[in-house]
Design an enzyme around this catalytic site. Structure first.
Site, PDB file in Angstrom:
ATOM      1  N   HIS A 129       0.832  -1.213   0.000  1.00  0.00           N
ATOM      2  CA  HIS A 129       0.000   0.000   0.000  1.00  0.00           C
ATOM      3  C   HIS A 129       0.864   1.260   0.000  1.00  0.00           C
ATOM      4  CE1 HIS A 129      -3.577  -2.356   1.974  1.00  0.00           C
ATOM      5  NE2 HIS A 129      -3.372  -2.674   0.706  1.00  0.00           N
TER       6      HIS A 129
HETATM    7  C1  LIG Z   1      -0.682  -7.010  -5.470  1.00  0.00           C
HETATM    8  C2  LIG Z   1      -1.361  -5.793  -4.901  1.00  0.00           C
HETATM    9  C3  LIG Z   1      -2.545  -5.955  -4.173  1.00  0.00           C
HETATM   10  C4  LIG Z   1      -3.183  -4.846  -3.645  1.00  0.00           C
HETATM   11  N1  LIG Z   1      -4.410  -5.006  -3.052  1.00  0.00           N
HETATM   12  C5  LIG Z   1      -5.103  -3.914  -2.677  1.00  0.00           C
HETATM   13  C6  LIG Z   1      -6.442  -4.027  -2.226  1.00  0.00           C
HETATM   14  O1  LIG Z   1      -7.049  -5.097  -2.271  1.00  0.00           O
HETATM   15  N2  LIG Z   1      -7.060  -2.902  -1.768  1.00  0.00           N
HETATM   16  C7  LIG Z   1      -6.434  -1.701  -1.729  1.00  0.00           C
HETATM   17  O2  LIG Z   1      -7.029  -0.742  -1.244  1.00  0.00           O
HETATM   18  N3  LIG Z   1      -5.195  -1.547  -2.233  1.00  0.00           N
HETATM   19  C8  LIG Z   1      -4.536  -2.619  -2.739  1.00  0.00           C
HETATM   20  N4  LIG Z   1      -3.299  -2.466  -3.294  1.00  0.00           N
HETATM   21  C9  LIG Z   1      -2.784  -1.104  -3.464  1.00  0.00           C
HETATM   22  C10 LIG Z   1      -3.476  -0.365  -4.620  1.00  0.00           C
HETATM   23  O3  LIG Z   1      -3.800  -1.256  -5.669  1.00  0.00           O
HETATM   24  C11 LIG Z   1      -2.530   0.726  -5.105  1.00  0.00           C
HETATM   25  O4  LIG Z   1      -2.239   1.574  -4.010  1.00  0.00           O
HETATM   26  C12 LIG Z   1      -3.110   1.575  -6.236  1.00  0.00           C
HETATM   27  O5  LIG Z   1      -3.558   0.758  -7.284  1.00  0.00           O
HETATM   28  C13 LIG Z   1      -2.021   2.518  -6.710  1.00  0.00           C
HETATM   29  O6  LIG Z   1      -2.504   3.292  -7.770  1.00  0.00           O
HETATM   30  P1  LIG Z   1      -1.516   4.276  -8.537  1.00  0.00           P
HETATM   31  O7  LIG Z   1      -2.289   4.863  -9.636  1.00  0.00           O
HETATM   32  O8  LIG Z   1      -0.863   5.161  -7.529  1.00  0.00           O
HETATM   33  O9  LIG Z   1      -0.346   3.337  -9.105  1.00  0.00           O
HETATM   34  P2  LIG Z   1      -0.434   2.069 -10.061  1.00  0.00           P
HETATM   35  O10 LIG Z   1      -1.833   1.545 -10.131  1.00  0.00           O
HETATM   36  O11 LIG Z   1       0.633   1.151  -9.606  1.00  0.00           O
HETATM   37  O12 LIG Z   1      -0.109   2.646 -11.516  1.00  0.00           O
HETATM   38  C14 LIG Z   1       1.144   3.062 -11.949  1.00  0.00           C
HETATM   39  C15 LIG Z   1       1.222   2.779 -13.449  1.00  0.00           C
HETATM   40  O13 LIG Z   1       2.321   3.501 -13.978  1.00  0.00           O
HETATM   41  C16 LIG Z   1       3.030   2.667 -14.884  1.00  0.00           C
HETATM   42  N5  LIG Z   1       4.402   3.153 -14.912  1.00  0.00           N
HETATM   43  C17 LIG Z   1       5.288   3.158 -13.885  1.00  0.00           C
HETATM   44  N6  LIG Z   1       6.439   3.705 -14.285  1.00  0.00           N
HETATM   45  C18 LIG Z   1       6.275   4.058 -15.580  1.00  0.00           C
HETATM   46  C19 LIG Z   1       7.130   4.661 -16.537  1.00  0.00           C
HETATM   47  N7  LIG Z   1       8.382   5.021 -16.228  1.00  0.00           N
HETATM   48  N8  LIG Z   1       6.655   4.855 -17.790  1.00  0.00           N
HETATM   49  C20 LIG Z   1       5.379   4.494 -18.124  1.00  0.00           C
HETATM   50  N9  LIG Z   1       4.538   3.915 -17.239  1.00  0.00           N
HETATM   51  C21 LIG Z   1       4.979   3.703 -15.988  1.00  0.00           C
HETATM   52  C22 LIG Z   1       2.901   1.275 -14.268  1.00  0.00           C
HETATM   53  O14 LIG Z   1       3.180   0.269 -15.212  1.00  0.00           O
HETATM   54  C23 LIG Z   1       1.468   1.305 -13.768  1.00  0.00           C
HETATM   55  O15 LIG Z   1       0.564   0.875 -14.765  1.00  0.00           O
HETATM   56  C24 LIG Z   1      -2.623  -3.553  -3.817  1.00  0.00           C
HETATM   57  C25 LIG Z   1      -1.429  -3.394  -4.531  1.00  0.00           C
HETATM   58  C26 LIG Z   1      -0.808  -4.502  -5.091  1.00  0.00           C
HETATM   59  C27 LIG Z   1       0.461  -4.311  -5.892  1.00  0.00           C
END
Ligand SMILES: Cc1cc2nc3c(=O)[nH]c(=O)nc-3n(C[C@H](O)[C@H](O)[C@H](O)COP(=O)(O)OP(=O)(O)OC[C@H]3O[C@@H](n4cnc5c(N)ncnc54)[C@H](O)[C@@H]3O)c2cc1C
Length: 497
Positions: free
Chosen positions: A434
């Site tokens: 998280h």
């Molecule tokens: C296995 C797992 C299970 C989880 N389970 C839960 C749950 O059940 N409930 C909950 O509340 N939270 C959960 N979480 C946490 C939650 O899913 C994340 O906090 C949330 O999805 C993060 O969203 P974000 O948009 O910040 O990042 P992300 O969804 O991680 O998105 C980042 C995106 O940027 C892309 N990216 C990164 N670097 C680059 C780059 N240099 N160039 C181009 N693209 C790039 C990545 O490929 C990715 O697609 C979980 C996380 C994981 C990994």
């Protein structure tokens, strides 16, 4: 969706970096204005329609993030000075929200006391409501016509361990918590899930796929951003790497949504971060922001393994979690399967009860190991460095072991040698994945990276909208709050177009 490779017209009014949970919401919302050309760049593979998604990304009963997964970035980490390991982050259209557990619970009202004044619970409630269609509750707290379906598992679908755990928690005096998305929620009750008929419905399927036909929205998958480019302190574009080589995209407005590890990594590679650290690696400094990568938080999780006393079965596509017990700073999670079954290939075979610290004091740090974008950064969690954290976890583990040894739980499970020594806690320590707060929102440029409109301090044209900007980790899982932040940011960003 554009194929990989060079592109004849690489420019847009807004470039969004990372099609994860927040990037999908943001690109979906920003492209509602037909006069705004939005380019969404994603490092992982893309899919056009839900039927193109591989089965493991659709099945809410598994988390496809094991060692052989094609859908993740694996990052080596240090949980403590003695415990190393690795963490996964989603690397596919939908990001971590496309591979996660489907738990979709809001932050609590008092979590927002750590946020800027313009992000109070009252300010954010309309966005929490507009992201969801809650199948179980309506009224002032809930949305009924948003893109993300939310439901709680009915009792007749509960796994035996779900039923037994809820029963003993109630018998121990914990209140029944029927709606974990209502203010003041605490106690034991069903988890709100963004799952429909066993299918994970994350932000990519809810906000992005339905809108791929918009002429002003381009999604470029298989393209990894390696650097944000500046002229002085003004953003001018991005360097990307694809199968066909290195390219430059020109843009005057860039929104980083690369997630709480990749966003600070990318900022530091681009000269935005702690000036001394960057100069030490030969990186030219664009803005001296020491809070980039500093003092992040996550939820440390201790797992209590057990054996079943009798055979139990799990129906297909059953969510990993159906109920949780939430007290002030602890969440207990009776998982419906072992991590070996939930995370194919992980090899962690025993079923377990998770005991999670939801308001940790320990803070971690992300730093570059080199100026080469191909080298993952170092991620040091510094878990359990705070004596308070160790004390709270120790007493929660004791309580969890007591619950496992009473009533319906003791009929069902046999806990395996639970103890509360520092060594045992450290051996059974993991993380909830998280990670939050690695580029916090605030007004002080010494301790924060973006202002309350998500603008990066000290530069022009650069914004961040992902869990890295949370001022503190919420006392619940972050996914619902990530989607809320992106939904609200789409109305707050002052973009040049
Ligand atoms: C296995 C797992 C299970 C989880 N389970 C839960 C749950 O059940 N409930 C909950 O509340 N939270 C959960 N979480 C946490 C939650 O899913 C994340 O906090 C949330 O999805 C993060 O969203 P974000 O948009 O910040 O990042 P992300 O969804 O991680 O998105 C980042 C995106 O940027 C892309 N990216 C990164 N670097 C680059 C780059 N240099 N160039 C181009 N693209 C790039 C990545 O490929 C990715 O697609 C979980 C996380 C994981 C990994």
């Amino acid at each position: 969706m554009e194929p990989d490779g060079p592109h004849s017209d690489e420019s847009a009014d807004v470039v969004v970096v990372g099609a994860g949970s927040c990037g999908s919401v943001l690109a979906g919302r920003l492209s509602e204005d037909p006069n705004r050309r939005v380019l969404l760049v994603e490092s992982g593979p893309g899919h056009r329609i839900p039927s193109e998604y591989p089965p493991e990304l659709v099945d809410a009963g598994v988390l496809p993030v094991g060692p052989d997964s094609r859908w993740v970035w694996p990052y080596p980490v240090n949980l403590t000075s003695e415990r190393s390991g690795w963490i996964a982050r989603g690397r596919v259209l939908g990001g971590s929200g496309a591979v996660n557990g489907g738990y979709f619970v809001r932050a609590q009202v008092d979590d927002f006391e750590h946020w800027p004044a313009s992000w109070s619970f009252d300010d954010v409630l309309p966005s929490y409501r507009s992201i969801e269609s809650d199948a179980d509750f309506s009224g002032p707290w809930h949305g009924t016509d948003g893109p993300i379906p939310v439901h709680r598992e009915p009792r007749d679908r509960w796994h035996p361990v779900t039923t037994a755990f809820a029963e003993v928690a109630l018998a121990a005096g914990h209140p029944e918590d029927r709606d974990k998305n209502a203010p003041g929620s605490h106690g034991v009750g069903p988890v709100p899930l963004n799952i429909r008929n066993g299918v994970r419905v994350g932000p990519a399927s809810a906000y992005l796929l339905p809108n791929l036909g918009r002429p002003n929205l381009t999604v470029r998958s298989g393209a990894t951003v390696t650097r944000v480019l500046f002229d002085g302190t003004r953003v001018t574009g991005l360097d990307i790497v694809t199968d066909s080589g290195r390219h430059t995209i020109r843009a005057s407005t860039v929104v980083l949504t690369a997630g709480a590890v990749a966003t600070p990594h990318l900022l530091m590679l681009s000269g935005v971060g702690d000036a001394r650290h960057l100069r030490g690696l030969g990186i030219e400094v664009v803005a001296d922001l020491p809070a980039v990568g500093s003092d992040f938080s996550d939820h440390p999780e201790v797992v209590l393994p057990y054996r079943y006393r009798r055979p139990v079965s799990r129906t297909s596509r059953m969510p990993a979690l159906q109920v949780t017990l939430n007290t002030d700073d602890i969440e207990m999670r009776p998982y419906t399967a072992s991590f070996g079954d939930l995370v194919p290939g992980s090899g962690i075979g025993r079923p377990c009860l998770g005991v999670v610290l939801m308001k940790p004091h320990s803070r971690g740090e992300i730093r570059l190991v080199s100026a080469d974008p191909g080298d993952p950064p170092s991620v040091s969690y510094r878990y359990l460095e705070s004596a308070d954290d160790r004390d709270v976890l120790r007493s929660a583990v004791t309580h969890a072991a007591d619950l496992m040894r009473t009533g319906a739980m003791s009929d069902l499970v046999d806990p395996d040698g639970v103890d509360t020594s520092d060594e045992w806690l450290s051996e059974h320590l993991g993380t909830s994945l998280h990670l939050s707060g690695s580029c916090r929102m605030g007004s002080d440029t010494a301790t924060s990276v973006v202002d309350d409109r998500c603008r990066v301090h000290g530069v022009d044209g650069l914004f961040i909208v992902d869990t890295s900007i949370f001022p503190a980790i919420p006392s619940r899982g972050p996914h619902a709050t990530a989607v809320m932040v992106a939904e609200r940011a789409s109305t707050l960003l002052q973009l040049s177009s």
